[in-house]
Design a protein around this motif. Structure first.
Motif, PDB file in Angstrom:
ATOM      1  N   GLU A 107       5.739  -1.897  -0.652  1.00 40.26           N
ATOM      2  CA  GLU A 107       5.794  -3.231  -0.043  1.00 40.26           C
ATOM      3  C   GLU A 107       5.324  -4.314  -1.012  1.00 40.26           C
ATOM      4  O   GLU A 107       5.738  -5.468  -0.906  1.00 40.26           O
ATOM      5  N   ASP A 108       4.423  -3.948  -1.926  1.00 38.75           N
ATOM      6  CA  ASP A 108       3.861  -4.912  -2.875  1.00 38.75           C
ATOM      7  C   ASP A 108       3.969  -4.365  -4.292  1.00 38.75           C
ATOM      8  O   ASP A 108       3.915  -3.146  -4.520  1.00 38.75           O
ATOM      9  N   GLY A 145       5.995  -9.573  -2.850  1.00 35.89           N
ATOM     10  CA  GLY A 145       5.478  -9.259  -1.537  1.00 35.89           C
ATOM     11  C   GLY A 145       4.884 -10.494  -0.890  1.00 35.89           C
ATOM     12  O   GLY A 145       5.066 -11.622  -1.358  1.00 35.89           O
ATOM     13  N   ASN A 166      -2.981  -7.168   1.290  1.00 34.84           N
ATOM     14  CA  ASN A 166      -2.765  -6.601   2.625  1.00 34.84           C
ATOM     15  C   ASN A 166      -2.384  -5.139   2.459  1.00 34.84           C
ATOM     16  O   ASN A 166      -1.530  -4.606   3.150  1.00 34.84           O
ATOM     17  N   THR A 167      -3.006  -4.526   1.492  1.00 35.43           N
ATOM     18  CA  THR A 167      -2.577  -3.208   1.033  1.00 35.43           C
ATOM     19  C   THR A 167      -3.561  -2.145   1.500  1.00 35.43           C
ATOM     20  O   THR A 167      -4.778  -2.319   1.364  1.00 35.43           O
ATOM     21  N   LYS A 168      -3.029  -1.044   2.024  1.00 39.80           N
ATOM     22  CA  LYS A 168      -3.861   0.082   2.452  1.00 39.80           C
ATOM     23  C   LYS A 168      -3.953   1.149   1.371  1.00 39.80           C
ATOM     24  O   LYS A 168      -4.973   1.816   1.238  1.00 39.80           O
ATOM     25  N   GLY A 222       1.683  -1.293  -4.091  1.00 36.68           N
ATOM     26  CA  GLY A 222       0.913  -1.359  -2.860  1.00 36.68           C
ATOM     27  C   GLY A 222       1.740  -0.978  -1.643  1.00 36.68           C
ATOM     28  O   GLY A 222       2.931  -1.282  -1.552  1.00 36.68           O
ATOM     29  N   TYR A 223       1.061  -0.306  -0.717  1.00 35.13           N
ATOM     30  CA  TYR A 223       1.683   0.112   0.541  1.00 35.13           C
ATOM     31  C   TYR A 223       0.803  -0.369   1.690  1.00 35.13           C
ATOM     32  O   TYR A 223      -0.436  -0.279   1.612  1.00 35.13           O
ATOM     33  N   HIS A 224       1.447  -0.874   2.740  1.00 35.82           N
ATOM     34  CA  HIS A 224       0.694  -1.459   3.842  1.00 35.82           C
ATOM     35  C   HIS A 224       0.158  -0.417   4.817  1.00 35.82           C
ATOM     36  O   HIS A 224      -0.557  -0.778   5.756  1.00 35.82           O
ATOM     37  N   GLN A 225       0.513   0.832   4.617  1.00 32.72           N
ATOM     38  CA  GLN A 225      -0.001   1.927   5.432  1.00 32.72           C
ATOM     39  C   GLN A 225      -0.630   2.967   4.506  1.00 32.72           C
ATOM     40  O   GLN A 225      -0.372   2.981   3.294  1.00 32.72           O
TER      41      GLN A 225
END
Length: 822
Positions: free
Chosen positions: A170-171, A191, A243-245, A265-268
């Motif tokens: 996502e990022d 992103g 906003n990255t997990k 980066g991944y949001h989950q």
């Protein structure tokens, strides 16, 4: 097809199958061996084949041995066979056949299993190769597409988007490494944070994941950032941006150079496989090479541009004629190629201590201020401090600087270097940018080099201008000297002061010079205006009283505002001086005249005292035709020549009316003696050289006249003068002072030497016999007084008077004596 032929990978089923067949065989053997007989043992081949096929030839041998052992054991127990039957030939043949079949089947099964395994592995490798080739191809396409961009920021923007899509992230963030501050510089993001991320600036020493990644040189895998120990390494400025997990941080570095860090980066929460990490590392290495190539290209392009700018600046002095033209060209060249925002040069006004913006200063488009009206005091602002200290300053964020002199509120960063030649500050070169940290150490080094080149060029042009000015002044001086030489030749033809003055007026007008001349009247200590060339004919008629107007010489210094009226100078207040000099004219004529000829407060009117051996004869005032303060030395020499010419004309005029030689003695008469003597006396005083005077008087001269008559007295006086003249040097001056008194002036002679000369004269007189007739010879004696120039004898008359007093002292002592003035 391979999947159909393949056996299960697990060993549980084959073992259960073999065990089941074995049990089934024993059951069948137990049930039917009585009816069928020992031949039923041939059924053992099935479990043996199953064991060999699924478990290998060793398992088949083991099963075969167990089957044979079990069969014989069963038969022995039931007494169906004897020991001899156990070792029967055909029994052994049957058993060996079973063993052979087991081995063959086992080997065949093993070969088929190995073949299947190899084929599966090959298929996996082929799939992995195809996937890797596809990844590499896609990565290459992404990289080459990004490299088509013209600058590093555009390259990173393209890479961020395509790399994120390649890894299904996502990022994607890129942070370049600042080697100077040892901190990452957020540059580009793909992103939700793409807009705000590039504006973030980390302070040196702030926590940073990028520093750890680059220091270790390994990827950083964070599957759950919230619950990771690495969270404390994330800068607080980044917490609100990310906003990255889950994060995969990859170092961008070449063998000897840290370029930066790439984050996926991944949001989950995301678990990264080994393949993900390897592909990420591969992508990071290729991106690092691409970035290194872009940076190298940009660096090379920048170097070429810098060299081109340096070359143009080096050539600039040969293409312009003055300092302003040079600064205009330099500002245009540097601003256009290197610093497109606010850029320019401030020059130092050493008299006022202010930095002034040169008119060529470039500003942002639509700037609402005029730099020509701005000045910066030393010690104020960045430019003032640089001009004061001579040390460059580079500011990444001017808003962090206390008491920053904010001329343009849009400025975010600034670079200022001193413009100096040797240790002399000429000004500063200043560059401003609307971006944070817009200037690097390389920019500072480059601008310092440019400043050095520019300072050298300025000094070169200054020297050229000075040389040009000097040559112009030299040509002007040569022309002036030539003109003054012709003028001097003209005035030297005059036979009296009036003709000299008239010639001066006419010749000055030919030269385009306006002039005023006044003669000094010593008896009244006044300056008498003789003529002026600044008046028109009608003004001369209206102001005829100006000629003959007198100025108090002792008041001129106060009236003109000068320190010494005897010194050549430029009048400090020309308008006031002219109004004083022309005070005899009506005020309206004075104002109209000065206005008509352009006399202003800035007019340089040269005041030239006419001096002869420090004796004031008059004054001459001149201006016009490019006459300046620089002409004072030449004009001063000319003024002295005018003074000499005036004095010579006056002396010549007087010589026509009065002879300078005493007709009886043949010596200088009193007037001639004083005229010449004053010149020598003044020269001695000016050079601080000794100067003495002797007064000689014949003893009892009246008795000679009374006894022998005046004719005899005249003969005695003539011989006496001859004896005195022969007793002195050629350079000494001798004259008849009056009656029988003779004065001898001795240049370069102190009192002791003067006494020796007096004694020589006295002895020569007393030893001589003056023959009047064949029957009459007269011997005379003389009394002499000697005096030396001292501070309380300011003029020749005083010196001679002191010698005269000494002579009378000698007479009172008994005559035929030499006395010294006290």
């Amino acid at each position: 097809m391979l999947e159909k032929l393949a056996y299960p990978r697990s060993q549980t089923f084959p073992r259960l199958l073999v065990a089941g067949l074995w049990v089934l065989y024993f059951v069948v053997f137990e049930l039917f061996h009585h009816q069928i007989g020992p031949d039923i043992g041939a059924l053992a081949i099935f479990p043996i084949i199953a064991a060999g096929w699924y478990l290998g030839f060793r398992a088949s041998l083991l099963v075969a041995v167990l089957m044979i052992f079990a069969n014989f054991t069963q038969l022995l127990v039931e007494n169906h066979v004897t020991f001899l039957s156990i070792i029967g030939f055909w029994d052994w043949i049957d058993n060996l056949i079973m063993l052979f079949v087991g081995v063959i089947v086992g080997k065949l099964g093993m070969v088929l299993r190995e073949h299947r395994t190899v084929m599966v592995q090959l298929q996996g490798l082929e799939n992995e190769r195809e996937n890797h080739a596809h990844f590499i191809s896609t990565l290459n396409d992404v990289t080459w597409t990004a490299l088509e961009a013209k600058d590093l920021e555009s390259v990173l923007n393209r890479l961020a988007k395509q790399i994120a899509e390649l890894f299904d992230a996502e990022d994607c963030f890129f942070a370049l490494w600042d080697e100077v501050n040892q901190s990452p510089v957020p540059t580009v993001a793909y992103g939700p944070a793409s807009d705000i991320y590039p504006s973030i600036r980390l302070d040196p020493g702030e926590p940073s994941i990028a520093a750890w990644i680059l220091e270790s040189g390994r990827p950083l895998v964070i599957s759950d950032l919230e619950n990771s120990s690495y969270r404390k390494m994330v800068s607080p400025k980044m917490i609100g941006v990310f906003n990255t997990k889950a994060v995969l941080g990859l170092p961008l570095a070449t063998r000897d150079h840290k370029l930066g860090v790439m984050y996926l980066g991944y949001h989950q929460v995301h678990h990264f496989s080994e393949q993900d990490i390897k592909q990420g590392q591969l992508a990071a290495r290729q991106i690092a090479l691409a970035l290194s190539r872009v940076q190298s290209f940009e660096e090379a392009e920048r170097r070429v541009k810098e060299l081109a700018v340096l070359h143009e600046i080096a050539l600039a002095p040969t293409q312009v004629e003055g300092v302003d033209s040079l600064l205009d060209l330099a500002t245009e060249i540097i601003g256009r190629n290197l610093f497109p925002d606010n850029f320019g040069i401030l020059l130092l006004d050493e008299k006022s201590g202010l930095l002034r913006f040169h008119p060529s200063y470039r500003v942002y488009p639509l700037a609402d201020y005029n730099t020509r009206e701005l000045t910066v005091p030393l010690e104020q602002g960045v430019t003032g401090q640089v001009a004061r200290d001579g040390i460059s300053q580079r500011l990444g964020d001017v808003r962090q600087i206390e008491n920053y002199l904010n001329v343009d509120p849009r400025t975010r960063s600034e670079l200022c270097v001193p413009l100096k030649s040797r240790e002399r500050i000429l000004g500063v070169i200043n560059a401003e940018s609307m971006e944070l940290n817009a200037f690097t150490a390389s920019d500072e080094k480059l601008m310092t080099t440019l400043a050095g080149q520019l300072a050298t060029a300025l000094e070169y042009l200054h020297s050229l201008e000075a040389e040009r000015h000097w040559m112009n002044r030299l040509a002007h001086s040569n022309e002036l000297i030539s003109a003054l030489s012709r003028l001097t030749a003209e005035i030297e033809k005059a036979l009296n002061p009036s003709e000299v003055i008239k010639t001066l007026k006419e010749e000055f007008q030919k030269l385009g010079l306006t002039s005023l001349l006044a003669l000094y009247l010593p008896e009244s200590d006044q300056m008498l205006i003789q003529y002026s060339s600044l008046l028109s004919k009608e003004h001369e008629r209206a102001g005829k009283d100006v000629f003959g107007y007198k100025l108090r010489a002792d008041k001129m210094e106060t009236l003109f505002g000068i320190e010494n009226v005897l010194m050549p100078m430029v009048l400090p207040a020309p308008l006031a001086a002219m109004e004083i000099i022309l005070g005899a004219l009506p005020k309206t004529i004075v104002e109209k005249t000065l206005s008509a000829i352009g006399v202003t407060a800035g007019t340089e009117i040269i005041h030239l005292p006419l001096l002869l051996e420090d004796r004031l004869l008059g004054a001459l005032w001149l201006w016009g035709n490019d006459l300046t303060r620089a002409d004072l030395p030449v004009m001063s020499i000319f003024a002295r020549q005018v003074a000499i010419t005036l004095e010579n004309a006056r002396l010549f005029e007087e010589a026509q009316n009065l002879a300078l030689t005493d007709p009886l003695s043949g010596l200088h008469n009193r007037r001639g003696l004083f005229e010449i003597g004053k010149i020598e006396f003044a020269r001695a005083r000016r050079a601080n050289r000794p100067f003495s005077a002797i007064m000689v008087d014949i003893d009892h001269f009246k008795r000679i006249n009374d006894t022998y008559g005046h004719f005899t007295g005249d003969r005695v006086l003539q011989n006496f003068a001859h004896i005195c003249k022969n007793s002195i040097r050629d350079v000494d001056l001798i004259g008849r002072y009056g009656g029988e008194e003779i004065v001898i002036l001795l240049p370069e002679t102190d009192l002791a030497a003067g006494v020796e000369v007096a004694e020589r004269v006295r002895k020569a007189v007393s030893d001589a016999s003056i023959k009047i007739t064949d029957e009459l010879e007269i011997k005379v004696t003389a009394s002499l007084g000697v005096a030396q120039q001292v501070e309380n004898a300011p003029n020749l008359e005083t010196l001679i008077a002191r010698a005269d007093q000494a002579m009378y002292t000698a007479k009172n002592k008994g005559r035929n004596q030499v006395a010294i003035s006290s």
